[in-house]
Design an enzyme around this catalytic site. Structure first.
Site, mmCIF file in Angstrom:
data_model
loop_
_atom_site.group_PDB
_atom_site.id
_atom_site.type_symbol
_atom_site.label_atom_id
_atom_site.label_comp_id
_atom_site.label_asym_id
_atom_site.label_seq_id
_atom_site.Cartn_x
_atom_site.Cartn_y
_atom_site.Cartn_z
ATOM 1 N N HIS A 82 0.851 -1.182 0.000
ATOM 2 C CA HIS A 82 0.000 0.000 0.000
ATOM 3 C C HIS A 82 0.889 1.234 0.000
ATOM 4 O O HIS A 82 1.935 1.260 0.635
ATOM 5 C CB HIS A 82 -0.886 0.003 1.255
ATOM 6 N N ASP A 161 -13.923 2.096 6.905
ATOM 7 C CA ASP A 161 -12.971 2.864 6.089
ATOM 8 C C ASP A 161 -13.615 3.358 4.807
ATOM 9 O O ASP A 161 -13.349 4.475 4.364
ATOM 10 C CB ASP A 161 -11.707 2.056 5.764
ATOM 11 N N ARG A 168 -13.403 11.981 4.612
ATOM 12 C CA ARG A 168 -12.117 12.683 4.782
ATOM 13 C C ARG A 168 -11.688 13.333 3.480
ATOM 14 O O ARG A 168 -11.112 14.426 3.479
ATOM 15 C CB ARG A 168 -11.037 11.701 5.255
ATOM 16 N N SER A 183 -6.834 3.974 8.617
ATOM 17 C CA SER A 183 -7.343 3.667 7.283
ATOM 18 C C SER A 183 -6.506 2.581 6.604
ATOM 19 O O SER A 183 -7.037 1.588 6.084
ATOM 20 C CB SER A 183 -7.326 4.961 6.461
ATOM 21 N N LYS A 187 -7.441 -1.696 6.468
ATOM 22 C CA LYS A 187 -7.630 -2.366 5.165
ATOM 23 C C LYS A 187 -6.705 -3.569 5.035
ATOM 24 O O LYS A 187 -7.105 -4.609 4.524
ATOM 25 C CB LYS A 187 -7.344 -1.396 4.010
HETATM 26 N N1 URA Z 1 -4.149 5.638 1.882
HETATM 27 C C1 URA Z 1 -5.199 5.149 2.572
HETATM 28 O O1 URA Z 1 -5.688 4.068 2.279
HETATM 29 N N2 URA Z 1 -5.711 5.861 3.567
HETATM 30 C C2 URA Z 1 -5.218 7.055 3.938
HETATM 31 O O2 URA Z 1 -5.730 7.641 4.863
HETATM 32 C C3 URA Z 1 -4.117 7.581 3.223
HETATM 33 C C4 URA Z 1 -3.597 6.842 2.194
#
Ligand code: URA
Ligand code: CA
Length: 433
Positions: A82, A161, A168, A183, A187
């Site tokens: 990620h 999320d 957000r 967040s 995930k």
């Molecule tokens: N990527 C994400 O999944 N969440 C965030 O808050 C910032 C970057």
């Protein structure tokens, strides 16, 4: 406590208990707390911060808002990756099929565009027919059969999320370390992978503008990951200029396809190969990063990676022909070339956040939660930091639906690229591992 009292507590800088955080996160995910109260709580949390323990509780509550996918029936070490968010950061579209082609199963949950940054899900959805909301069973089946699946948060998987992220995005509450950690780690935990590689972006186009902030974010991601039982590895890579040259959803898919054909920009290709080497090592198919790098280079040059890309797109309902004919992707009806107007000189700096905002003004991002993005809008840059330019040289081509959007985008873009007489060295791609 009522939701209003919980917002008041955070507004006044008090620390929540685990039960209070559960009440906020699960109350919101279940539809009991309305958007406007969550928006107020997010701003209070943004301004006053969350303690280390509150961040762990937030992340854990977000995971428990849905199911945790059980990938144990799929053989091998499942690796996830990620990025903390950047501009022209098209890495996942290249890296996921690349690593899968080398034998490491990729089961990944991505996000949509967030603030000025692009999101993998929006890019994927610009491919005609592509579906990103798969059920947990479909997700599992696809990883087992194709070796790669990239999905959205959904009512089943991390719904907290899905909802908080969308709020957000449009309430100026993105660049908060605890909210980013909740967040991303929620995930990654809900997605079920065994090992996690995080690409922490630093620079003008990242949410963390300085190395100190990015190091702090990396430390928190690792700490909270460990508290939730996950082995998290971080790299810190540069976001002082867009990673690739294309900013905008379908335009980035075109760039990903070119990169998979070994015709992509140097920095994007280099980052993908480097992260692939690390993921192949974490996934146990390469004994070390040198060997992993070699395997990844072979998968790119042999065409194995683009073949997996096609199978992946087809498995999620998308048209795999985009991999050979990118004109099947949407492109905005109007375009404009932006050229250098001043003196001869060098590109000495870019404000990558402003370049991301220029793309949003062209139609590539959302201004409110219910906005539709224009998949064919955005811009393609011609220059990078360190390039020499002379008057009349093209610095970018803009794509949008209206002349007014082109005007707004051009103004933002021009202000984001600094040209001066002294040459500067381009920033290095990696900061720290
Ligand atoms: N990527 C994400 O999944 N969440 C965030 O808050 C910032 C970057
Ligand atoms: Ca700014």
């Amino acid at each position: 406590m009522t939701f209003e009292e919980l917002i008041e507590a955070k507004r006044d800088g008090n620390e929540h208990t685990a039960e209070q955080i559960d009440r906020i996160v699960l109350g919101y995910a279940e539809g009991e707390m309305p958007d406007y109260q969550m928006a107020a709580w997010l701003m209070a949390a943004y301004l006053n911060g969350l303690s280390g323990e509150e961040t762990v509780c937030l992340t854990d509550a977000m995971v428990r808002s849905g199911r945790v996918v059980d990938l144990s029936s799929i053989p091998g070490i499942k690796v996830d990756k990620h990025s903390t968010g950047g501009v022209a950061d098209t890495t996942t579209l290249v890296l996921a099929p690349l690593v899968a082609a080398c034998g490491v199963p990729i089961a990944k949950m991505s996000g949509r565009g967030l603030g000025h940054t692009g999101g993998t899900l929006d890019k994927l959805e610009s491919i005609p027919g592509m579906r990103v909301e798969l059920s947990p069973d479909e997700f599992l089946e696809q990883v087992a059969r194709v070796g790669v699946a990239v999905i959205a948060q959904s009512p089943d998987i991390d719904p907290a999320d899905k909802m908080m992220y969308a709020l957000r995005d449009v309430t100026a509450t993105v660049p908060s370390i605890p909210l980013i950690v909740g967040s991303i780690i929620s995930k990654k935990v809900a997605g079920g992978a065994d090992a996690i590689l995080l690409d922490v972006k630093v620079g003008s186009g990242a949410f963390m503008k300085t190395e100190d902030e990015a190091r702090h974010l990396a430390g928190e991601l690792t700490r909270v990951g460990a508290r939730l039982g996950k082995d998290v590895h971080c790299v810190m890579s540069d976001m002082n200029q867009p990673l690739g040259m294309a900013v905008g959803n379908a335009l980035e898919v075109v760039e990903a396809v070119e990169t998979l054909r070994c015709e992509g920009p140097v920095e994007l290709t280099e980052l993908c190969l480097d992260l692939a080497a690390k993921m192949l090592t974490l996934g146990g198919v390469a004994p070390n990063e040198g060997e992993g790098r070699w395997q990844a280079e072979q998968a790119l040059s042999s065409g194995a990676a683009i073949r997996v890309f096609k199978r992946w797109i087809e498995a999620q309902g998308g048209d795999p022909a985009v991999a050979s004919d990118t004109s099947l992707l949407p492109l905005a009806s109007r375009s404009r070339e932006v050229t250098v107007s001043g003196e001869r000189g060098f590109v000495v700096g870019t404000d990558a956040e402003e370049i991301g905002r220029a793309a949003m003004l062209l139609g590539a991002g959302r201004a409110t939660k219910d906005d539709l993005i224009d998949p064919g809008a955005g811009l393609v840059l011609d220059v990078r930091i360190g390039h020499e330019v002379t008057p009349g040289d093209r610095i970018a081509t803009l794509y949008a639906a209206t002349e007014q959007q082109l005007d707004l985008g051009e103004e933002r873009l021009r202000a984001s690229i600094a040209i001066a007489s002294e040459r500067v060295d381009p920033p290095s791609l990696f900061h720290e591992v």
